[in-house]
Design a protein around this motif. Structure first.
Motif, short mmCIF file in Angstrom:
data_model
loop_
_atom_site.label_atom_id
_atom_site.label_comp_id
_atom_site.label_asym_id
_atom_site.label_seq_id
_atom_site.Cartn_x
_atom_site.Cartn_y
_atom_site.Cartn_z
N CYS A 166 35.30 50.17 36.38
CA CYS A 166 35.64 48.75 36.48
C CYS A 166 36.57 48.50 37.67
O CYS A 166 36.43 47.49 38.38
CB CYS A 166 36.29 48.28 35.18
N ARG A 167 37.51 49.42 37.88
CA ARG A 167 38.44 49.27 38.99
C ARG A 167 37.69 49.24 40.33
O ARG A 167 37.98 48.42 41.21
CB ARG A 167 39.44 50.42 38.97
N ARG A 168 36.71 50.13 40.46
CA ARG A 168 35.96 50.20 41.71
C ARG A 168 35.03 49.00 41.90
O ARG A 168 34.67 48.67 43.03
CB ARG A 168 35.16 51.50 41.76
N ALA A 169 34.63 48.37 40.79
CA ALA A 169 33.74 47.21 40.91
C ALA A 169 34.48 45.94 41.31
O ALA A 169 33.89 45.01 41.85
CB ALA A 169 33.02 46.99 39.58
N LEU A 170 35.79 45.89 41.03
CA LEU A 170 36.57 44.71 41.34
C LEU A 170 36.74 44.51 42.84
O LEU A 170 36.68 45.46 43.61
CB LEU A 170 37.96 44.81 40.70
N GLY A 171 36.99 43.28 43.23
CA GLY A 171 37.27 43.00 44.63
C GLY A 171 37.56 41.53 44.84
O GLY A 171 36.96 40.67 44.18
N ALA A 172 38.44 41.22 45.75
CA ALA A 172 38.74 39.83 46.05
C ALA A 172 37.53 39.05 46.55
O ALA A 172 37.43 37.84 46.31
CB ALA A 172 39.88 39.76 47.06
N PRO A 173 36.55 39.69 47.23
CA PRO A 173 35.39 38.93 47.70
C PRO A 173 34.45 38.45 46.60
O PRO A 173 33.72 37.48 46.80
CB PRO A 173 34.66 39.93 48.63
N ASP A 174 34.41 39.14 45.43
CA ASP A 174 33.36 38.78 44.47
C ASP A 174 33.81 38.86 43.02
O ASP A 174 34.13 37.84 42.41
CB ASP A 174 32.13 39.66 44.70
N LEU A 175 33.84 40.06 42.40
CA LEU A 175 34.17 40.21 40.99
C LEU A 175 35.69 40.19 40.81
O LEU A 175 36.38 41.10 41.25
CB LEU A 175 33.58 41.51 40.44
N HIS A 176 36.19 39.18 40.13
CA HIS A 176 37.63 38.98 40.03
C HIS A 176 38.21 39.40 38.69
O HIS A 176 39.42 39.62 38.59
CB HIS A 176 37.97 37.51 40.28
N PHE A 177 37.38 39.51 37.66
CA PHE A 177 37.87 39.89 36.33
C PHE A 177 36.75 40.60 35.59
O PHE A 177 35.58 40.19 35.65
CB PHE A 177 38.32 38.66 35.53
N VAL A 178 37.10 41.64 34.84
CA VAL A 178 36.14 42.30 33.96
C VAL A 178 36.88 42.86 32.76
O VAL A 178 38.01 43.36 32.89
CB VAL A 178 35.37 43.43 34.70
N ALA A 179 36.28 42.73 31.57
CA ALA A 179 36.87 43.24 30.34
C ALA A 179 35.82 44.06 29.60
O ALA A 179 34.63 43.75 29.63
CB ALA A 179 37.37 42.10 29.45
N TYR A 180 36.28 45.11 28.93
CA TYR A 180 35.42 46.06 28.22
C TYR A 180 35.77 46.00 26.73
O TYR A 180 36.94 46.18 26.36
CB TYR A 180 35.64 47.45 28.78
N ASP A 279 26.50 38.73 39.55
CA ASP A 279 25.58 38.94 38.43
C ASP A 279 24.98 40.33 38.49
O ASP A 279 24.99 41.09 37.51
CB ASP A 279 24.47 37.87 38.49
N ASP A 280 24.47 40.71 39.65
CA ASP A 280 23.89 42.04 39.81
C ASP A 280 24.97 43.12 39.72
O ASP A 280 24.73 44.21 39.17
CB ASP A 280 23.17 42.13 41.15
N LYS A 281 26.16 42.82 40.19
CA LYS A 281 27.24 43.80 40.17
C LYS A 281 27.69 44.13 38.75
O LYS A 281 27.90 45.30 38.40
CB LYS A 281 28.43 43.27 40.98
N VAL A 282 27.80 43.10 37.91
CA VAL A 282 28.20 43.34 36.51
C VAL A 282 27.10 44.09 35.77
O VAL A 282 27.39 44.98 34.96
CB VAL A 282 28.51 42.00 35.82
N ARG A 283 25.85 43.78 36.05
CA ARG A 283 24.76 44.50 35.40
C ARG A 283 24.76 45.97 35.82
O ARG A 283 24.58 46.87 34.99
CB ARG A 283 23.42 43.86 35.74
N ARG A 284 24.98 46.23 37.10
CA ARG A 284 25.03 47.62 37.57
C ARG A 284 26.24 48.36 36.98
O ARG A 284 26.16 49.55 36.70
CB ARG A 284 25.09 47.66 39.10
N LEU A 285 27.32 47.64 36.77
CA LEU A 285 28.49 48.25 36.12
C LEU A 285 28.15 48.67 34.69
O LEU A 285 28.51 49.77 34.25
CB LEU A 285 29.65 47.26 36.12
N ALA A 286 27.42 47.82 33.98
CA ALA A 286 26.99 48.18 32.62
C ALA A 286 26.08 49.40 32.65
O ALA A 286 26.16 50.28 31.78
CB ALA A 286 26.29 46.99 31.97
#
Length: 325
Positions: A166-180, A279-286
Motif C-alpha cells: 500500500c505504501r508503494r502504491a500511494l503517491g501525490a499524483p494519483d492514489l491519496h488514501f488506501v485502507a485495508y 481505478d486500475d492502480k487499486v485493482r492491481r494493488l488487490a
C-alpha cells in the motif's frame, strides 16, 4: 398516569388474565410461578418491540434472535420432558417431549438461516459508520514520487507485507488514501493527505488531513455494507459477488475492491483527472495482495488491459456543480 406506564400495566393485566384463564380451565389454585413467567416473557417482548420501533435494533435481527432462543429452549425443554417421562413407550410425555425437541431443532435452524441472510448481521444505518476510536499514527516517507505518507493502524501488528504494498502504491499524483480491512474491521490505512507539498494542500482545501483520514476509513465500512446489501438483491441473477465499486465524484473518486470473503480495500483520490488511472492502480494493488498468499487472481481481479479495446468506451465530461446533469 403517563403514557409510558400504560404499556407495562397492560402487559401485567394480560398476564393476569392468561393465568386466571388457565386456573379456571384446569380447576386449580392460582400459580405465582406461572403468572410470573407469563409476565416476564411479555415484558421482554414489549422491550424488544420498543427497540425495534425506535430502530435501535433491526427487525430481521430480532426475528433471528427470537427463533434461535425459542428453538434452543424448546430442544432443552423437550429433552427434560423425555427424561422425566419414565420408560413407558406409550406415555404421552414421551410423545410431547419428542415433538417439542424436534420442533425446537427446526425453529433453531430457521433462526440460523434468517441470521445468515445478507443485511441481518450488519445494518446499513449511517450511525454505525462513525469514526473509529483509537488508532495509532506513524509517519512514512518512502512513497511514489517521494511524498510524505502517514500510516494509521487499528490493530497491534498489521501485515507488514500488505503495508509495504500500500505504501508503494500511494503517491501525490494519483492514489491519496488506501485502507485495508479484515473481517469487517480496518487493519490499517495509509495516505499522503498530510503531505506538505503544494499539490496536496490545494487538493485537500480547508478540510484537515486528520478529518479526511477518519472519514475515508468510515466510508470504507459504509461502502462494504452497501455492497453486501446489493449482493442480496443481485443474487437472483446468479452472476456471483459484487467485487468492485467505483464512486466517481466531482473531485476524484472512491474505490472499493473485494479481495475475498474476509478482506477488502478502499481507496480515494482527490484528482478528477486520474480517476481511471487510480481505478486500475487499486485493482492491481488487490491483485498483489492476493499473490502474497501464493494464489493466482482470477475473475474481476485480473489486470485490466493497458488501453481501451475498440471504440466502445466514451469519455464523459461532468457538468459543473451548480448546473444540473
Amino acid at each position: 398516569m403517563g403514557r409510558g406506564s400504560g404499556a407495562p400495566l397492560g402487559v401485567f393485566l394480560i398476564g393476569v388474565a392468561v393465568e386466571f384463564t388457565l386456573t379456571i380451565a384446569k380447576n386449580e389454585p392460582v400459580s405465582p410461578e406461572r403468572l410470573g413467567t407469563v409476565v416476564v416473557i411479555m415484558m421482554v417482548l414489549l422491550a424488544v418491540s420498543g427497540l425495534v420501533w425506535k430502530k435501535a435494533v433491526s427487525l430481521p435481527r430480532v426475528v433471528a434472535g427470537g427463533l434461535l432462543a425459542i428453538g434452543g429452549f424448546s430442544v432443552v425443554a423437550g429433552i427434560v420432558i423425555l427424561f422425566s417421562a419414565g420408560i413407558s413407550r406409550y406415555h404421552l410425555d414421551n410423545v410431547v417431549g419428542a415433538a417439542v425437541s424436534s420442533s425446537g431443532v427446526v425453529v433453531f435452524l430457521s433462526g440460523l438461516y434468517v441470521a445468515m441472510r445478507p443485511g441481518v448481521v450488519r445494518r446499513d444505518d449511517l450511525e454505525e459508520y462513525q469514526d473509529l476510536a483509537g488508532g495509532k499514527t506513524y509517519p512514512l516517507f518512502d512513497t511514489t514520487g517521494g511524498a510524505t505518507a502517514t500510516l494509521t493502524t487499528f490493530e497491534n501488528e498489521p501485515s507488514t507485507s500488505v503495508v509495504d504494498l500500500c505504501r508503494r502504491a500511494l503517491g501525490a499524483p494519483d492514489l491519496h488514501f488506501v485502507a485495508y480491512y479484515v473481517n469487517g474491521t480496518c487493519s490499517f490505512s495509509a495516505d499522503v493527505l498530510g503531505d506538505p507539498g503544494r499539490r496536496m494542500r490545494d487538493l485537500c482545501g480547508q478540510v484537515p488531513a486528520e478529518v479526511r483520514r477518519r472519514r475515508y476509513e468510515a466510508y470504507g465500512r459504509l461502502t462494504h455494507g452497501l455492497a453486501r446489501r446489493l449482493d442480496g438483491t443481485f443474487d437472483q441473477m446468479e452472476q456471483g459477488d459484487l467485487v468492485r465499486v467505483v464512486l466517481d465524484i466531482h473531485q476524484g473518486a472512491y474505490y472499493y475492491v473485494l479481495i475475498d470473503n474476509r478482506r477488502y480495500l478502499f481507496g480515494a483520490t482527490l484528482d478528477q483527472n486520474v480517476v481511471d488511472i487510480v481505478d486500475d492502480k487499486v485493482r492491481r494493488l488487490a491483485i498483489d495482495i492476493v499473490r502474497l498468499s501464493g494464489r493466482i487472481p482470477n475473475g474481476p481481479l485480473r489486470p485490466a488491459p493497458a488501453a481501451p479495446m475498440g471504440e466502445n468506451i466514451v469519455s464523459m465530461t461532468k457538468p459543473p456543480k451548480d448546473e444540473p446533469a
